[in-house]
Design an enzyme around this catalytic site. Sequence first.
Site, short mmCIF file in Angstrom:
data_model
loop_
_atom_site.label_atom_id
_atom_site.label_comp_id
_atom_site.label_asym_id
_atom_site.label_seq_id
_atom_site.Cartn_x
_atom_site.Cartn_y
_atom_site.Cartn_z
N ASN A 9 40.06 33.49 29.15
CA ASN A 9 40.38 34.45 30.09
C ASN A 9 41.88 34.75 29.07
O ASN A 9 43.32 33.83 29.27
CB ASN A 9 41.12 34.34 30.93
CG ASN A 9 41.95 35.72 32.13
OD1 ASN A 9 42.03 36.61 31.77
ND2 ASN A 9 42.16 35.35 33.36
N TRP A 10 42.11 35.52 28.26
CA TRP A 10 43.11 35.38 27.55
C TRP A 10 43.82 37.05 27.92
O TRP A 10 45.31 36.88 27.72
CB TRP A 10 42.68 36.41 26.29
CG TRP A 10 41.42 35.94 24.91
CD1 TRP A 10 41.42 34.46 25.50
CD2 TRP A 10 41.17 36.63 24.16
NE1 TRP A 10 40.82 34.07 24.60
CE2 TRP A 10 40.15 35.29 23.44
CE3 TRP A 10 41.29 37.77 22.93
CZ2 TRP A 10 39.71 35.74 21.91
CZ3 TRP A 10 40.94 37.92 22.20
CH2 TRP A 10 39.81 36.37 21.98
N LYS A 11 43.99 37.15 30.06
CA LYS A 11 44.77 37.54 30.17
C LYS A 11 46.03 38.90 29.24
O LYS A 11 45.26 39.76 28.46
CB LYS A 11 46.15 37.04 30.62
CG LYS A 11 45.25 35.82 31.37
CD LYS A 11 46.08 35.08 32.03
CE LYS A 11 45.28 33.92 33.10
NZ LYS A 11 46.21 32.79 33.92
N HIS A 94 39.98 37.96 39.99
CA HIS A 94 41.48 36.98 39.33
C HIS A 94 42.47 36.80 40.64
O HIS A 94 42.49 38.08 41.30
CB HIS A 94 41.67 36.68 38.03
CG HIS A 94 42.90 36.07 37.38
ND1 HIS A 94 43.05 35.69 37.48
CD2 HIS A 94 42.14 35.40 36.43
CE1 HIS A 94 43.90 34.47 37.12
NE2 HIS A 94 42.72 34.08 36.94
N GLU A 96 45.67 36.25 39.79
CA GLU A 96 46.72 37.34 39.06
C GLU A 96 46.47 38.69 39.71
O GLU A 96 47.23 39.37 40.19
CB GLU A 96 47.04 37.27 37.58
CG GLU A 96 47.55 36.31 37.69
CD GLU A 96 46.91 35.25 36.55
OE1 GLU A 96 46.46 35.73 35.34
OE2 GLU A 96 47.34 34.20 36.27
N GLU A 166 39.18 28.54 41.25
CA GLU A 166 40.27 28.66 40.68
C GLU A 166 41.33 27.98 41.54
O GLU A 166 42.33 29.21 42.02
CB GLU A 166 40.77 29.68 39.80
CG GLU A 166 39.59 29.70 38.57
CD GLU A 166 40.87 30.58 37.44
OE1 GLU A 166 40.38 30.51 36.03
OE2 GLU A 166 41.04 32.25 37.78
N GLY A 172 48.37 28.00 35.97
CA GLY A 172 49.06 28.21 34.33
C GLY A 172 50.08 27.22 35.11
O GLY A 172 51.13 27.74 34.82
N SER A 211 44.74 25.21 34.68
CA SER A 211 44.95 24.12 33.91
C SER A 211 44.39 23.59 33.04
O SER A 211 45.07 22.38 32.87
CB SER A 211 46.31 23.41 34.45
OG SER A 211 47.26 24.39 35.21
N GLY A 232 42.23 29.58 31.15
CA GLY A 232 43.53 30.72 30.36
C GLY A 232 44.12 30.25 29.20
O GLY A 232 43.90 30.42 28.43
N GLY A 233 45.90 30.08 29.65
CA GLY A 233 46.61 28.91 28.33
C GLY A 233 45.49 28.57 27.08
O GLY A 233 45.72 28.49 25.54
P1 PGA Z 1 45.38 28.37 32.49
O1 PGA Z 1 44.07 30.28 33.46
O2 PGA Z 1 43.87 28.07 32.33
O3 PGA Z 1 45.68 29.30 32.42
O4 PGA Z 1 45.41 27.75 34.18
C1 PGA Z 1 43.29 29.73 34.03
C2 PGA Z 1 43.00 31.48 34.99
O5 PGA Z 1 43.87 32.06 35.33
O6 PGA Z 1 41.46 32.29 34.67
#
Ligand code: PGA
Length: 248
Positions: A9-11, A94, A96, A166, A172, A211, A232-233
């Site tokens: 997930n590149w956000k 998601h 966010e 999640e 994050g 994470s 994500g990250g």
């Molecule tokens: P993260 O994000 O790996 O940076 O914690 C995961 C996500 O939000 O899908």
Amino acid sequence: MRQSLVVGNWKMNGTRASAELLAKGIITGLGSNDAAIAVCVPYVFLGNVGEIVKNSRLELGAQNVGDKPSGAFTGEISGAMLSEFNCKYVLVGHSERRTYYGDTNESVAARFSQAQAHNIIPVLCVGETLEQREKDQTFAVINEQLDAVINLTGISALSKSVIAYEPVWAIGTGKTASDEQAQEVHQYIRRYIAVKDQAIADKLQILYGGSAKPENAKGLFAMPDIDGGLIGGASLDAESFLKIYHSI
Ligand code: PGA
């Protein structure tokens, strides 16, 4: 047997050039792993990244989809539009989106349904906040998030979807759920679905997100109900994303 799946997930990160480089870097290191792999990229890079992944095993995904088929909904992107770019997956719900942009259980269910209307596999994200975990509300929150979708689409729709657990407190933050904490919730989700339909539950891919990184992926992926990850990250760097992928 469920096929494992790792989704990046590149956000809201990168430029067109860096997105292209990242996709190429991932493809170079795919090797012969049997697990599936996808990247959910910003909408505006779908065309460019789509061209790059076209003849590879790397699948394309988006990060959200509109809750209506079309019309006067400024800023939204429809399932029909995503299907023009050969998106195989789309994230819905998601945390966010739920936290910062007001996506509700009901609108997430509608987005899930719009994705499926265009043969795109929705990756339904569920999970509790730290406060909810501390109040012992984890399972109740997940029930509500799943029920909103099941009530709208029926249980059979879950056969063409992926669930991502999640925990919001792990996204994050560098705090990963322990292997056992994650497994407990994954098993709970599978059993919750199994009560309604055992065959669907057995086949359902349930990914862990929050994470996840090369150092902890192996332990998480070894858990019986964890079928892969939503990253994500660590998906913004080809090498670390590939290390996670090859931990499957
Ligand atoms: P993260 O994000 O790996 O940076 O914690 C995961 C996500 O939000 O899908």
